[in-house]
Design an enzyme around this catalytic site. Structure first.
Site, mmCIF file in Angstrom:
data_model
loop_
_atom_site.group_PDB
_atom_site.id
_atom_site.type_symbol
_atom_site.label_atom_id
_atom_site.label_comp_id
_atom_site.label_asym_id
_atom_site.label_seq_id
_atom_site.Cartn_x
_atom_site.Cartn_y
_atom_site.Cartn_z
ATOM 1 N N GLU A 129 35.304 6.113 -9.832
ATOM 2 C CA GLU A 129 35.222 4.659 -9.989
ATOM 3 C C GLU A 129 33.821 4.278 -9.575
ATOM 4 O O GLU A 129 33.475 4.315 -8.399
ATOM 5 C CB GLU A 129 36.287 3.956 -9.136
ATOM 6 C CG GLU A 129 36.460 2.488 -9.495
ATOM 7 C CD GLU A 129 35.657 1.554 -8.620
ATOM 8 O OE1 GLU A 129 34.576 1.108 -9.081
ATOM 9 O OE2 GLU A 129 36.093 1.283 -7.501
ATOM 10 N N CYS A 163 32.342 -3.924 -6.944
ATOM 11 C CA CYS A 163 32.222 -3.415 -8.307
ATOM 12 C C CYS A 163 32.932 -4.321 -9.298
ATOM 13 O O CYS A 163 32.492 -4.473 -10.437
ATOM 14 C CB CYS A 163 32.798 -2.000 -8.393
ATOM 15 S SG CYS A 163 31.905 -0.784 -7.416
#
Length: 474
Positions: A234, A268
């Site tokens: 990720e 993010c």
């Protein structure tokens, strides 16, 4: 980078730690191997009891660990408390649901017969020792969303946390130990990034998961690929926040502020590029800019603070470079764009809105990891999708429209791991989380996440005169 707690609000180094030596690292890897061969044979009931006990302890200690996180990486104390609560929720969710998520899967009877079997099914079995390389921005949540499903599946974990959150990292190992997990089930490795390759190449380590930067993801994926080991990555994100002409502009603008400055803008999945239909652009821009400028920047321990410092001096410098590049190339700075005055020597940066961002600017293609928003004006759904997809990342996306046809178009055509319609992107234990393109691959959370580090084993029984007996779980 030194392994140390450096308070981002003041720049003061509070505590330093020595990295593990080779002998101690070897001992911990071997301890994890031994723990796995015991933990994998425990039943789901026992695993759930242990995870619930860890959740109870975490909930009881919320204030202390929240203050530790704020001290180490600068998020507001309010955000740290919310992060703890989110971790507790996820731990209890996996304790309740893991057994069902990993239940044996039985094919349809005609397919079993066609395979020549008397009986066939798929069983999810653990892989072994999993290396987790985790970032500083959500120092508790990023780890728990790996550890809870991994431990419930029967795996064990080795945590290489970011070097600037060592006290949070050590707390996590101690938390699982005090909850009753056998020695070696979850261990924190105080090591530098240079030691990751050695661990990943060790045959006792089965797989790895990483949340972090694109360069870090490339490095881990390269080694894992060479060793033919499974990984989940990720990485970064530059999520679009699309506002169409039919949207509730007032609600969209208010949500946009939270979506951009959550975690001091260091997330993010924070919305970073605000793509607004020309019919509502001026109204959205006015509301959004006014609200961003009104945010209180200051001491993250203060209850009144909206935005604390960035996590590091380097992080602030990187953000300043992106804003300056945009400014000299023609972007308008509608608010912010500088270090706030009157604060101590921490790494603060004002919430910033940039208008007239173009593809020639670095910020159009690079992730802005801090409270900086980029505004784009578009004429319709086709252009909105084109701008939204014009990024190397594909983590999540946000769309505001009341039009069912536009909603269908965005759900179909946006290149992202998630599409949130008339709401803000957020991770939840029951929903899979992850991205495409340079945002990584694989999924965390939900059933998808717990199965990432399982061996989907086909079990097949040939015809016989007697029915096969029951096959127990791990």
């Amino acid at each position: 980078m030194a392994i140390a707690t450096v308070n981002p609000a003041t720049g003061e180094t509070l505590k330093t730690f020595d990295p593990l030596g080779d002998a101690e690292l070897e001992e911990r890897i071997e301890r994890a191997r031994r723990a796995y061969h015991t933990h994998r044979t425990t039943g789901f009931g026992r695993r759930a009891d242990l995870l619930c006990r860890a959740a109870d302890l975490l909930e009881e200690e919320r204030e202390d660990i929240a203050r530790t996180m704020t001290t180490e990486m600068g998020k507001t104390l309010t955000a740290s408390r919310a992060e703890v609560a989110k971790c507790v929720k996820a731990m209890r969710w996996y304790a309740r649901n893991a057994e069902g998520l990993l239940a044996d899967e039985e094919p349809a009877a005609p397919d079993v017969e066609d395979s020549g079997a008397n009986r066939a099914f798929v069983r999810y079995r653990p892989l072994g020792v999993i290396l987790a390389v985790m970032p500083w921005n959500f120092p508790l949540w990023q780890v728990i969303r790996f550890a809870a499903p991994a431990l419930m599946a029967g795996n064990v974990g080795l945590l290489k946390h970011a070097s600037n959150v060592p006290q949070t990292a050590l707390y996590l190992e101690d938390l699982f130990h005090r909850a009753g997990y056998p020695n070696g089930c979850f261990q924190t490795l105080l090591i530098g990034s240079g030691a990751v390759e050695r661990i990943l190449r060790d045959p006792r380590v089965a797989a790895a998961t990483l949340t972090g930067s694109e360069p870090a993801g490339r490095a881990v994926a390269s080694v894992a690929g060479d060793e033919v080991k499974r990984t989940v990555l990720e990485l970064g994100g530059s999520d679009p926040f699309v506002v169409m002409s039919s949207a509730d502009v007032e609600k969209a603008a208010a949500t946009a502020v939270t979506a951009r400055v959550q975690n001091n803008g260091q997330s993010c999945i924070a919305a970073k590029r605000f793509i607004v239909h020309t019919d509502v652009y001026d109204a959205f821009c006015s509301r959004f800019t006014e609200a961003m400028a009104a945010l209180t920047v200051g001491d993250p321990m203060a209850e009144s603070t909206d935005v604390g410092p960035l996590s590091s001096e380097r992080g602030r410098a990187d953000l300043e470079e992106l804003v300056e590049d945009a400014r000299v190339r023609g972007a308008d700075v509608l608010c912010g764009g500088r270090r706030p005055e009157g604060l101590p020597d921490g790494w603060y940066y004002e919430p910033t809105v940039l208008a007239h961002v173009t593809p020639e600017m670095r910020i159009h293609h690079e992730e802005a990891f801090g409270p900086v928003a980029s505004l784009y004006r578009v004429s319709g759904v086709d252009q909105a999708i084109e701008v939204a997809n014009d990024t190397p990342f594909g983590l999540s996306s946000n769309v505001w429209t009341r039009s069912p046809e536009e909603q269908r178009r965005f759900v179909r055509d946006l290149e992202a791991g998630a599409v949130y319609v008339n709401g803000m992107t957020a991770s939840h234990p029951a929903l899979p989380f992850g991205g495409i393109k340079r945002s990584g691959y694989g999924r965390e959370l939900a059933g998808h996440g717990i199965r990432e580090f399982c061996n989907a084993t086909t079990v097949w029984f040939g015809p016989s005169h007697a029915e096969p007996g029951p096959v127990g779980g791990d």
